[in-house]
Write a protein that holds these residues in place. Structure first.
Motif, short mmCIF file in Angstrom:
data_model
loop_
_atom_site.label_atom_id
_atom_site.label_comp_id
_atom_site.label_asym_id
_atom_site.label_seq_id
_atom_site.Cartn_x
_atom_site.Cartn_y
_atom_site.Cartn_z
N GLU A 1 67.79 19.98 -35.46
CA GLU A 1 68.30 18.61 -35.31
C GLU A 1 69.74 18.51 -35.79
O GLU A 1 70.58 17.84 -35.16
CB GLU A 1 67.42 17.63 -36.08
CG GLU A 1 66.05 17.40 -35.47
CD GLU A 1 65.16 16.55 -36.36
OE1 GLU A 1 64.50 15.64 -35.81
OE2 GLU A 1 65.11 16.81 -37.57
N THR B 1 71.55 11.16 -38.11
CA THR B 1 70.88 12.40 -38.51
C THR B 1 71.71 13.13 -39.56
O THR B 1 71.18 13.59 -40.59
CB THR B 1 70.66 13.32 -37.30
OG1 THR B 1 69.76 12.68 -36.39
CG2 THR B 1 70.09 14.66 -37.72
N TYR C 1 60.11 14.96 -43.60
CA TYR C 1 61.03 13.83 -43.54
C TYR C 1 62.48 14.21 -43.80
O TYR C 1 63.30 13.36 -44.12
CB TYR C 1 60.55 12.74 -44.50
CG TYR C 1 59.24 12.13 -44.05
CD1 TYR C 1 59.22 11.22 -42.99
CD2 TYR C 1 58.04 12.50 -44.63
CE1 TYR C 1 58.02 10.68 -42.55
CE2 TYR C 1 56.84 11.96 -44.19
CZ TYR C 1 56.84 11.05 -43.15
OH TYR C 1 55.65 10.53 -42.72
N ASN D 1 53.21 0.73 -36.53
CA ASN D 1 54.42 0.37 -35.80
C ASN D 1 54.93 -1.01 -36.21
O ASN D 1 56.15 -1.23 -36.31
CB ASN D 1 54.16 0.41 -34.29
CG ASN D 1 55.42 0.64 -33.50
OD1 ASN D 1 56.16 1.59 -33.75
ND2 ASN D 1 55.70 -0.24 -32.56
N HIS E 1 47.91 2.98 -35.08
CA HIS E 1 49.23 2.92 -34.47
C HIS E 1 49.82 1.50 -34.50
O HIS E 1 51.01 1.33 -34.83
CB HIS E 1 49.19 3.41 -33.02
CG HIS E 1 50.53 3.35 -32.35
ND1 HIS E 1 51.53 4.26 -32.60
CD2 HIS E 1 51.05 2.46 -31.46
CE1 HIS E 1 52.61 3.95 -31.90
NE2 HIS E 1 52.35 2.86 -31.20
N SER F 1 56.69 10.19 -38.88
CA SER F 1 58.10 10.53 -38.83
C SER F 1 58.67 10.33 -37.44
O SER F 1 59.80 9.84 -37.27
CB SER F 1 58.30 11.99 -39.26
OG SER F 1 59.65 12.39 -39.14
N LEU F 2 57.91 10.69 -36.41
CA LEU F 2 58.37 10.50 -35.04
C LEU F 2 58.59 9.02 -34.74
O LEU F 2 59.51 8.66 -33.99
CB LEU F 2 57.36 11.10 -34.06
CG LEU F 2 57.25 12.63 -34.06
CD1 LEU F 2 56.10 13.08 -33.17
CD2 LEU F 2 58.56 13.27 -33.61
N LEU F 3 57.77 8.15 -35.31
CA LEU F 3 57.94 6.71 -35.12
C LEU F 3 59.21 6.21 -35.79
O LEU F 3 59.83 5.24 -35.33
CB LEU F 3 56.74 5.95 -35.69
CG LEU F 3 55.46 5.93 -34.87
CD1 LEU F 3 54.35 5.25 -35.66
CD2 LEU F 3 55.67 5.22 -33.53
N ARG G 1 50.07 16.67 -40.22
CA ARG G 1 49.93 16.02 -38.91
C ARG G 1 50.23 14.53 -39.00
O ARG G 1 50.99 13.99 -38.20
CB ARG G 1 48.51 16.22 -38.38
CG ARG G 1 48.21 15.56 -37.04
CD ARG G 1 46.72 15.33 -36.88
NE ARG G 1 46.24 14.35 -37.84
CZ ARG G 1 45.04 14.41 -38.42
NH1 ARG G 1 44.21 15.40 -38.17
NH2 ARG G 1 44.69 13.46 -39.27
N GLN H 1 53.95 13.96 -39.65
CA GLN H 1 54.76 14.19 -38.45
C GLN H 1 54.68 13.01 -37.50
O GLN H 1 55.70 12.58 -36.94
CB GLN H 1 54.28 15.46 -37.74
CG GLN H 1 54.63 16.75 -38.45
CD GLN H 1 56.08 17.17 -38.23
OE1 GLN H 1 56.87 16.45 -37.64
NE2 GLN H 1 56.44 18.34 -38.74
N ARG H 2 53.48 12.48 -37.30
CA ARG H 2 53.32 11.34 -36.39
C ARG H 2 54.12 10.14 -36.87
O ARG H 2 54.81 9.48 -36.09
CB ARG H 2 51.84 10.97 -36.26
CG ARG H 2 51.01 11.97 -35.48
CD ARG H 2 49.55 11.57 -35.48
NE ARG H 2 48.73 12.47 -34.68
CZ ARG H 2 47.40 12.41 -34.61
NH1 ARG H 2 46.75 11.49 -35.31
NH2 ARG H 2 46.72 13.25 -33.85
#
Length: 313
Positions: free
Chosen positions: A252, A292, A246, A189, A185, A224-226, A218, A221-222
């Motif tokens: 959305e 978006t 992505y 980040n 992480h 992408s959320l960041l 998985r 997705q993680r």
């Protein structure tokens, strides 16, 4: 963040020319011919020739053509850039720069490309994607990201980064023991924040366990959320997953359109915010919604960035 579409970046060993056609038919947004880690030392020169042939003779369609050069401290790097750009530069969009440690690494590639483009009379500037895969590179990520206007993207290279950090991980770069949360992480980040400082994109790391598509999804997705906008693929089967993860979802897009419509109505009535289904929508939400829809429009030209869906003619 840019509106470049790099949801999936498929790695392809430049020595494996029998795989080229399948890779270009995979639907990947970008395919890079890898002259570095995926090409054995004994095959470096002949693989460079195969990359040049692929760039000049194959139909890439909508797929962005790219190469990954050898690291700057190797004897192959200089010729990778000069030979490929001199003979196939008109068809080359992006160079992936591995193992960047400082801004000076990016500057060196930039200067060499500028000289070549001027000498050859190329009509476009070749773009750069830069791999952060050394601890020194992570420490200097912000400076690397702004080192050249050619840089479109920072990529988190978890494989070599594992070695550089001395992490105890398996062949899928996952911890060999119990660890709370996302093991990578901090690095993920920091790469993302550096990219955003420069106004460029961030691409997530490869997932070597290509048979584990659920695990790839998985991880995607993680990231992408960041805020990551794409992920490496090492197998064509991973490409459709990255392209889906992505891309903005229908939910959305619908939410963004609804919020913009409600806010514009409130704005016309002299209000700067509005409640939508019990949730406040203000200027910050409209910026998010606009981003978006802009990304959705870049992916799907039939959806306009202002939120209106055009009526087919």
């Amino acid at each position: 963040m840019t509106l470049l579409i790099r949801r999936s970046e498929l790695a392809l060993p430049a020595c494996n020319d029998h795989m080229f056609a399948k890779a270009l038919a995979s639907g990947a947004d970008l395919v890079f011919l890898d002259l570095e880690d995926a090409t054995p030392e004994a095959l470096k020169e002949q693989s460079r020739e195969k990359a040049i042939t692929a760039l000049t003779e194959l139909d890439w369609g909508r797929t962005v053509p790219a190469i990954r050069i050898n690291a700057l401290d190797t004897r192959w790097c200089h010729d990778d850039i000069i030979e490929v750009v001199s003979r196939a530069g008109a068809n080359l969009h992006t160079i992936v720069v591995p193992k960047a440690r400082t801004a000076r690494d990016v500057w060196w590639v930039d200067v060499l490309l500028t000289q070549l483009e001027d000498k050859l009379g190329l009509e476009h500037k070749i773009r750069l994607e830069v791999l952060i895969e050394e601890v020194e590179g992570l420490a200097n990520a912000e400076a690397i990201a702004v080192a050249s206007p050619r840089v479109d993207t920072l990529i988190f290279g978890v494989g070599d980064f594992s070695l550089s950090q001395g992490a105890r991980v398996d062949t899928n770069f996952e911890p060999l023991g119990d660890y709370p949360g996302d093991f990578w992480h901090y690095a993920r980040n920091k790469v993302l924040v550096a990219a955003r400082i420069a106004g460029i994109d961030a691409i997530d790391a490869p997932f070597p366990d290509y048979g584990n598509l659920a695990g790839y999804e998985r991880d995607a997705q993680r990231a992408s959320l960041l805020g990551y906008t794409g992920k490496w693929a090492i197998h064509p089967n991973q490409v459709p997953i990255a392209n889906t993860v992505y891309s903005p979802t229908e939910a959305e897009i619908t939410l963004a359109q609804r919020n913009i419509a409600a806010y514009r109505e409130a704005e016309a009535a002299g209000r700067g915010a509005v409640g939508v289904d019990g949730v406040l929508v203000d200027a910050a939400h409209i910026k998010m919604a606009t981003a978006t829809l802009a990304r959705a429009a870049a992916i799907d030209p039939y959806l306009r960035a202002d939120g209106a869906v055009p009526v087919p003619s």
